[in-house]
Write an enzyme that holds these catalytic residues in place. Structure first.
Site, PDB file in Angstrom:
ATOM      1  N   HIS A   5      54.046  72.967  78.705  1.00 32.22           N
ATOM      2  CA  HIS A   5      53.182  71.813  78.932  1.00 32.22           C
ATOM      3  C   HIS A   5      52.427  71.857  80.259  1.00 32.22           C
ATOM      4  O   HIS A   5      51.579  70.996  80.502  1.00 32.22           O
ATOM      5  CB  HIS A   5      54.007  70.522  78.841  1.00 32.22           C
ATOM      6  CG  HIS A   5      54.398  70.197  77.426  1.00 32.22           C
ATOM      7  ND1 HIS A   5      55.476  70.783  76.817  1.00 32.22           N
ATOM      8  CD2 HIS A   5      53.824  69.379  76.506  1.00 32.22           C
ATOM      9  CE1 HIS A   5      55.579  70.320  75.582  1.00 32.22           C
ATOM     10  NE2 HIS A   5      54.587  69.473  75.366  1.00 32.22           N
TER      11      HIS A   5
ATOM     12  N   GLY B 252      48.299  65.034  71.318  1.00 27.18           N
ATOM     13  CA  GLY B 252      48.758  65.540  72.611  1.00 27.18           C
ATOM     14  C   GLY B 252      47.737  65.293  73.712  1.00 27.18           C
ATOM     15  O   GLY B 252      46.535  65.227  73.454  1.00 27.18           O
TER      16      GLY B 252
ATOM     17  N   ILE C 243      43.696  71.703  73.452  1.00 28.51           N
ATOM     18  CA  ILE C 243      43.730  72.873  74.328  1.00 28.51           C
ATOM     19  C   ILE C 243      43.686  74.164  73.516  1.00 28.51           C
ATOM     20  O   ILE C 243      43.268  75.209  74.020  1.00 28.51           O
ATOM     21  CB  ILE C 243      44.941  72.873  75.274  1.00 28.51           C
ATOM     22  CG1 ILE C 243      46.254  73.053  74.518  1.00 28.51           C
ATOM     23  CG2 ILE C 243      44.978  71.610  76.116  1.00 28.51           C
ATOM     24  CD1 ILE C 243      47.442  73.315  75.422  1.00 28.51           C
ATOM     25  N   ASP C 244      44.113  74.105  72.245  1.00 29.93           N
ATOM     26  CA  ASP C 244      44.120  75.308  71.413  1.00 29.93           C
ATOM     27  C   ASP C 244      42.716  75.737  70.993  1.00 29.93           C
ATOM     28  O   ASP C 244      42.529  76.861  70.534  1.00 29.93           O
ATOM     29  CB  ASP C 244      44.956  75.073  70.154  1.00 29.93           C
ATOM     30  CG  ASP C 244      46.441  74.949  70.452  1.00 29.93           C
ATOM     31  OD1 ASP C 244      46.846  75.280  71.584  1.00 29.93           O
ATOM     32  OD2 ASP C 244      47.189  74.518  69.561  1.00 29.93           O
TER      33      ASP C 244
ATOM     34  N   LYS D 117      53.088  60.877  67.355  1.00 31.48           N
ATOM     35  CA  LYS D 117      54.068  60.548  66.313  1.00 31.48           C
ATOM     36  C   LYS D 117      53.848  59.093  65.888  1.00 31.48           C
ATOM     37  O   LYS D 117      53.110  58.342  66.508  1.00 31.48           O
ATOM     38  CB  LYS D 117      55.490  60.747  66.834  1.00 31.48           C
ATOM     39  CG  LYS D 117      55.815  59.961  68.088  1.00 31.48           C
ATOM     40  CD  LYS D 117      57.175  60.332  68.636  1.00 31.48           C
ATOM     41  CE  LYS D 117      57.471  59.575  69.932  1.00 31.48           C
ATOM     42  NZ  LYS D 117      58.782  59.954  70.509  1.00 31.48           N
TER      43      LYS D 117
ATOM     44  N   ARG E   8      49.222  76.755  68.792  1.00 28.66           N
ATOM     45  CA  ARG E   8      49.993  76.395  67.598  1.00 28.66           C
ATOM     46  C   ARG E   8      49.566  77.191  66.374  1.00 28.66           C
ATOM     47  O   ARG E   8      50.387  77.613  65.579  1.00 28.66           O
ATOM     48  CB  ARG E   8      49.824  74.890  67.332  1.00 28.66           C
ATOM     49  CG  ARG E   8      50.655  74.336  66.191  1.00 28.66           C
ATOM     50  CD  ARG E   8      50.243  72.902  65.906  1.00 28.66           C
ATOM     51  NE  ARG E   8      48.842  72.834  65.500  1.00 28.66           N
ATOM     52  CZ  ARG E   8      48.154  71.712  65.410  1.00 28.66           C
ATOM     53  NH1 ARG E   8      48.726  70.564  65.731  1.00 28.66           N
ATOM     54  NH2 ARG E   8      46.889  71.718  65.014  1.00 28.66           N
TER      55      ARG E   8
END
Length: 363
Positions: free
Chosen positions: A283, A12, A140-141, A78, A185
């Site tokens: 987002h 991401g 970002i997590d 992906k 997440r």
């Protein structure tokens, strides 16, 4: 020492990636006289024929690129080349094509910027390609092991904090409970940091089990004290009170977290009668200008990654610990998931401020 290195961004996007690309390019060219090749769209650029890449030079980073969100190279989360989904539904190992792409460009080392999942894939690909590899952490997590900070985290916290700053006046104007659902997440770092900075009354994160009654008690107590509003922050990975995961499925059947804000909104209204609204930040946390902290961290990581290549120290990830840059084995970093410790200093700070974390009302 190598004379031609590649760099790619994978997984991401987040704020600060262009600052990394700039730092790597400036250090490699000015410090060592190397050539730098940026691979487009992560691993996908090396699978395409012709190869999708761009040569990076000093002119590439004149002007505003340092300030831009996202990544000028593009990225992907992906299409794993080791198990690449084909049109007929089968999975194909395309790692040989990836290695061939590296050889066609004459790459002698690779620097990859990613989170735990993308770095795991990249490490395997580079092993198969027999090209030395150095990793830079971004997520970002902020849940990647060993490093105290990853690129993108502080900007995401700033965005979530600003959202709370905007929600508070409208909550007060309409006598409402406002719920902000933020990304996270597997970890509640964004929710916890932004909740404290943004003056939230309730913060719900996946690491601390909660009871709806405790949340309702906190809101009722606020209303009894002549407060006409409340602010709630929740991480997207939080489950329902009974432990059920809330997920949204796209048309291809892929699942992602979503719905906890809606769930809490309905339950708070049911238990308290308060008028409740929820906002899913989504987002928005990934985009926008990187803040100063992310630019600084990205610059320091980029310079150190190039120096590791020059020193011949490979299969390493740069990391931030105790106000300095270190390097650690990639496998150690991606094997350790960094979630919020229930005894963390920020958790204790939240409790000290009277913020409800769901395990007790803290009225």
């Amino acid at each position: 020492m190598p004379k031609r290195i590649g760099i790619l961004t994978s997984g991401g996007d987040c704020a600060g990636l262009n600052a990394v690309l700039r730092a790597v390019t400036l250090r490699a060219i000015q410090g060592y006289g190397w050539e730098v090749y940026g691979i487009s769209h992560g691993t996908q650029g090396l699978l395409r024929r012709p190869i999708d890449y761009q040569k990076l030079d000093l002119k590439s980073f004149e002007g505003s690129i340092l300030r831009l969100g996202g990544t000028i190279l593009g990225t992907t989360n992906k299409g794993n080349p080791i198990a690449y989904p084909m049109e007929d539904g089968t999975l194909k190992d395309r790692s040989a094509e990836f290695a061939e792409g590296c050889q066609m460009l004459g790459l002698e080392a690779m620097i990859g910027v990613g989170g735990d999942g993308s770095l795991h894939i990249l490490r395997k690909l580079m092993e198969k390609s027999k090209i030395p590899f150095v990793a830079i952490p971004k997520t970002i997590d902020n849940d990647l092991g060993i490093t105290e900070r990853s690129i993108g985290f502080t900007t995401a916290v700033d965005v979530a904090t600003e959202a709370l700053d905007r929600l508070q006046p409208t909550a007060a104007s309409h006598d409402r409970v406002m719920i902000l659902e933020v990304m996270g997440r597997d970890a509640g770092h964004i929710a916890l940091a932004a909740g404290i900075a943004g003056g939230a009354d309730i913060i719900i994160i996946p690491e601390i089990p909660y009871k709806l009654q405790n949340i309702a008690h906190k809101i009722d107590d606020l209303l009894k004290k002549q407060r006409n509003f409340a602010l709630v922050v929740v991480a997207e990975a939080v489950k329902t009170e009974n432990g059920s995961a809330l997920q949204i499925f796209d048309l291809n059947g892929r699942a992602r977290y979503g719905g906890i804000g809606h769930y809490l909104s309905d339950e708070i209204t049911r238990l308290t009668g308060a008028e409740t609204r929820f906002t899913v930040l989504g987002h928005l946390q990934r985009g926008g200008q990187p803040d100063a902290s992310d630019r600084l961290l990205a610059s320091a990581f980029g310079v150190r990654a190039v120096d590791l290549v020059a020193e011949g120290k490979f299969d390493r990830m740069v990391a931030w610990q105790n106000r300095t840059i270190i390097d650690v084995p990639i496998l150690d970093a991606i094997s350790l998931n960094s979630t919020v410790d229930p005894n963390d200093a920020l958790v204790q700070t939240a409790r000290g401020l009277g913020i409800c974390l769901g395990d007790a009302p803290y009225a």
